[in-house]
Design a protein around this motif. Structure first.
Motif, PDB file in Angstrom:
ATOM      1  N   TYR A   1       0.802  -1.224   0.000  1.00  0.00           N
ATOM      2  CA  TYR A   1       0.000   0.000   0.000  1.00  0.00           C
ATOM      3  C   TYR A   1       0.838   1.278   0.000  1.00  0.00           C
ATOM      4  O   TYR A   1       0.330   2.346  -0.325  1.00  0.00           O
ATOM      5  N   ILE A   2       2.102   1.179   0.376  1.00  0.00           N
ATOM      6  CA  ILE A   2       2.909   2.409   0.511  1.00  0.00           C
ATOM      7  C   ILE A   2       4.154   2.443  -0.379  1.00  0.00           C
ATOM      8  O   ILE A   2       4.783   3.480  -0.522  1.00  0.00           O
ATOM      9  N   VAL A   3       4.476   1.296  -0.986  1.00  0.00           N
ATOM     10  CA  VAL A   3       5.783   1.168  -1.657  1.00  0.00           C
ATOM     11  C   VAL A   3       5.932   2.116  -2.844  1.00  0.00           C
ATOM     12  O   VAL A   3       7.047   2.501  -3.210  1.00  0.00           O
ATOM     13  N   ASN A   4       4.814   2.539  -3.428  1.00  0.00           N
ATOM     14  CA  ASN A   4       4.910   3.360  -4.644  1.00  0.00           C
ATOM     15  C   ASN A   4       5.127   4.852  -4.367  1.00  0.00           C
ATOM     16  O   ASN A   4       5.386   5.619  -5.286  1.00  0.00           O
ATOM     17  N   PHE A   5       5.036   5.279  -3.091  1.00  0.00           N
ATOM     18  CA  PHE A   5       5.196   6.712  -2.836  1.00  0.00           C
ATOM     19  C   PHE A   5       6.021   7.048  -1.587  1.00  0.00           C
ATOM     20  O   PHE A   5       6.437   8.188  -1.411  1.00  0.00           O
ATOM     21  N   ILE A   6       6.271   6.083  -0.728  1.00  0.00           N
ATOM     22  CA  ILE A   6       6.899   6.400   0.566  1.00  0.00           C
ATOM     23  C   ILE A   6       8.290   7.000   0.368  1.00  0.00           C
ATOM     24  O   ILE A   6       9.066   6.545  -0.476  1.00  0.00           O
ATOM     25  N   HIS A   7       8.604   8.015   1.148  1.00  0.00           N
ATOM     26  CA  HIS A   7       9.925   8.670   1.046  1.00  0.00           C
ATOM     27  C   HIS A   7      10.984   7.863   1.793  1.00  0.00           C
ATOM     28  O   HIS A   7      12.092   7.674   1.295  1.00  0.00           O
ATOM     29  N   LEU A   8      10.625   7.391   3.001  1.00  0.00           N
ATOM     30  CA  LEU A   8      11.588   6.641   3.813  1.00  0.00           C
ATOM     31  C   LEU A   8      10.837   5.752   4.803  1.00  0.00           C
ATOM     32  O   LEU A   8       9.952   6.229   5.516  1.00  0.00           O
TER      33      LEU A   8
ATOM     34  N   ARG B   1      10.950   0.787  -8.682  1.00  0.00           N
ATOM     35  CA  ARG B   1      11.198   1.981  -7.854  1.00  0.00           C
ATOM     36  C   ARG B   1      12.044   1.606  -6.644  1.00  0.00           C
ATOM     37  O   ARG B   1      11.578   0.879  -5.767  1.00  0.00           O
ATOM     38  N   PRO B   2      13.282   2.084  -6.559  1.00  0.00           N
ATOM     39  CA  PRO B   2      14.077   1.831  -5.355  1.00  0.00           C
ATOM     40  C   PRO B   2      13.394   2.465  -4.137  1.00  0.00           C
ATOM     41  O   PRO B   2      12.825   3.556  -4.249  1.00  0.00           O
ATOM     42  N   VAL B   3      13.465   1.769  -3.001  1.00  0.00           N
ATOM     43  CA  VAL B   3      12.839   2.272  -1.775  1.00  0.00           C
ATOM     44  C   VAL B   3      13.916   2.446  -0.704  1.00  0.00           C
ATOM     45  O   VAL B   3      14.668   1.518  -0.405  1.00  0.00           O
TER      46      VAL B   3
ATOM     47  N   ILE C   1       9.550  -5.793   0.703  1.00  0.00           N
ATOM     48  CA  ILE C   1       9.679  -4.445   0.128  1.00  0.00           C
ATOM     49  C   ILE C   1      10.383  -4.540  -1.227  1.00  0.00           C
ATOM     50  O   ILE C   1       9.974  -3.919  -2.208  1.00  0.00           O
ATOM     51  N   ASP C   2      11.434  -5.349  -1.280  1.00  0.00           N
ATOM     52  CA  ASP C   2      12.208  -5.516  -2.512  1.00  0.00           C
ATOM     53  C   ASP C   2      11.342  -6.078  -3.638  1.00  0.00           C
ATOM     54  O   ASP C   2      11.383  -5.586  -4.776  1.00  0.00           O
ATOM     55  N   LYS C   3      10.556  -7.083  -3.311  1.00  0.00           N
ATOM     56  CA  LYS C   3       9.686  -7.727  -4.316  1.00  0.00           C
ATOM     57  C   LYS C   3       8.678  -6.722  -4.872  1.00  0.00           C
ATOM     58  O   LYS C   3       8.481  -6.622  -6.087  1.00  0.00           O
ATOM     59  N   ARG C   4       8.047  -5.978  -3.972  1.00  0.00           N
ATOM     60  CA  ARG C   4       7.034  -4.995  -4.389  1.00  0.00           C
ATOM     61  C   ARG C   4       7.677  -3.838  -5.153  1.00  0.00           C
ATOM     62  O   ARG C   4       7.100  -3.320  -6.114  1.00  0.00           O
ATOM     63  N   ALA C   5       8.866  -3.426  -4.715  1.00  0.00           N
ATOM     64  CA  ALA C   5       9.564  -2.314  -5.367  1.00  0.00           C
ATOM     65  C   ALA C   5      10.020  -2.699  -6.778  1.00  0.00           C
ATOM     66  O   ALA C   5       9.971  -1.880  -7.703  1.00  0.00           O
ATOM     67  N   GLU C   6      10.450  -3.939  -6.913  1.00  0.00           N
ATOM     68  CA  GLU C   6      10.901  -4.409  -8.241  1.00  0.00           C
ATOM     69  C   GLU C   6       9.757  -4.386  -9.250  1.00  0.00           C
ATOM     70  O   GLU C   6       9.950  -4.041 -10.417  1.00  0.00           O
TER      71      GLU C   6
ATOM     72  N   CYS D   1      18.780  -8.046  -1.713  1.00  0.00           N
ATOM     73  CA  CYS D   1      17.792  -7.065  -2.182  1.00  0.00           C
ATOM     74  C   CYS D   1      18.428  -6.074  -3.150  1.00  0.00           C
ATOM     75  O   CYS D   1      19.464  -5.503  -2.854  1.00  0.00           O
ATOM     76  N   LYS D   2      17.754  -5.888  -4.271  1.00  0.00           N
ATOM     77  CA  LYS D   2      18.270  -4.969  -5.286  1.00  0.00           C
ATOM     78  C   LYS D   2      17.616  -3.592  -5.186  1.00  0.00           C
ATOM     79  O   LYS D   2      18.231  -2.576  -5.465  1.00  0.00           O
ATOM     80  N   PHE D   3      16.353  -3.571  -4.770  1.00  0.00           N
ATOM     81  CA  PHE D   3      15.595  -2.322  -4.778  1.00  0.00           C
ATOM     82  C   PHE D   3      15.453  -1.691  -3.395  1.00  0.00           C
ATOM     83  O   PHE D   3      14.908  -0.605  -3.262  1.00  0.00           O
ATOM     84  N   VAL D   4      15.915  -2.391  -2.368  1.00  0.00           N
ATOM     85  CA  VAL D   4      15.921  -1.826  -1.015  1.00  0.00           C
ATOM     86  C   VAL D   4      17.275  -1.157  -0.794  1.00  0.00           C
ATOM     87  O   VAL D   4      18.314  -1.820  -0.835  1.00  0.00           O
ATOM     88  N   HIS D   5      17.243   0.135  -0.560  1.00  0.00           N
ATOM     89  CA  HIS D   5      18.473   0.895  -0.339  1.00  0.00           C
ATOM     90  C   HIS D   5      18.519   1.337   1.126  1.00  0.00           C
ATOM     91  O   HIS D   5      17.693   2.142   1.565  1.00  0.00           O
TER      92      HIS D   5
END
Length: 227
Positions: A85-92, A114-116, A105-110, A149-153
């Motif tokens: 619900y938040i992965v597409n816009f959350i700042h941090l 969008r890196p999160v 988070i990584d799965k949803r971000a991929e 994780c590739k998209f979790v920073h």
């Protein structure tokens, strides 16, 4: 009232930074708005606070539609089934406390490419009622997230000190988080940058800044006591 409170907090931050030789511009105030009505949050935004922190996904989603020009921070315990619900816009996301959550988070971000940005929550107080990774397990979990994780920073660490009437009692917990951050920074891990220390709340944020905080999470000192 809200704008006056924010002015006082900014003044206090300036004074602390002067004392310890830091730049006040390095400090981000996240206004924690759990149970705070939208109108009051708008007062904070009008007073120059654009970083808003919520503890619950449902409340965040309800408020998001009514507020503009906001960087949303998730500061509460995040369940894996709420990530989508938040992965597409959350700042941090301040509260990653397991590899399982990071993988979700990584799965949803991929899926949305969008890196999160996240912080690892560390339980520096050792309290059973608090979430967070044990300090002695933090480096290992950071390594695992970096490898898997590739998209979790990872952008740093977060902690919630044990509450005490004397804010000085929080200092050892803040020191512990800073030391962990320094250790992790030396490892030069992929997608890991120890840029932020999210620590310090209404009753102890100035101590946290003295110990290296870059983000302070303030609710009561801005909005008054919660009902």
């Amino acid at each position: 009232m809200v704008s006056e409170n924010i002015l006082k907090i900014k003044q206090k931050i300036w004074e602390v930074c002067q004392k310890v030789g830091r730049n006040p511009d390095e400090i981000t105030i996240v206004a924690v708005t759990k149970t705070v009505p939208v109108e009051k949050i708008k007062e904070a935004i009008n007073a120059g606070i654009y970083d808003i922190g919520e503890n619950r996904v449902q409340e965040l989603l309800e408020k998001r539609n009514s507020l503009e020009n906001v960087r949303w921070h998730f500061v509460g315990h995040l369940q894996t089934n709420k990530v989508k619900y938040i992965v597409n816009f959350i700042h941090l996301i301040h509260s990653v406390d397991s590899l399982k959550l990071a993988l979700e988070i990584d799965k949803r971000a991929e899926k949305i490419n969008r890196p999160v940005d996240v912080l690892i929550e560390v339980n520096t107080s050792g309290e059973k009622t608090k979430y967070g990774v044990k300090p002695e397990e933090t480096i290992e979990i950071v390594k695992q997230i970096s490898e898997n994780c590739k998209f979790v920073h990872i952008k740093g660490l977060m902690t919630l000190a044990a509450y005490s009437p004397d804010p000085e009692n929080a200092r050892p917990m803040f020191k512990m988080l800073k030391n962990l951050s320094d250790e992790i920074a030396k490892l030069n891990l992929k997608n890991v940058e120890m840029k932020h220390l999210s620590m310090g709340m209404s009753n102890d944020y100035w101590i946290a800044i003295e110990e290296g905080a870059t983000i302070v999470r303030i609710g009561t000192a801005i909005f008054g006591p919660r009902k």
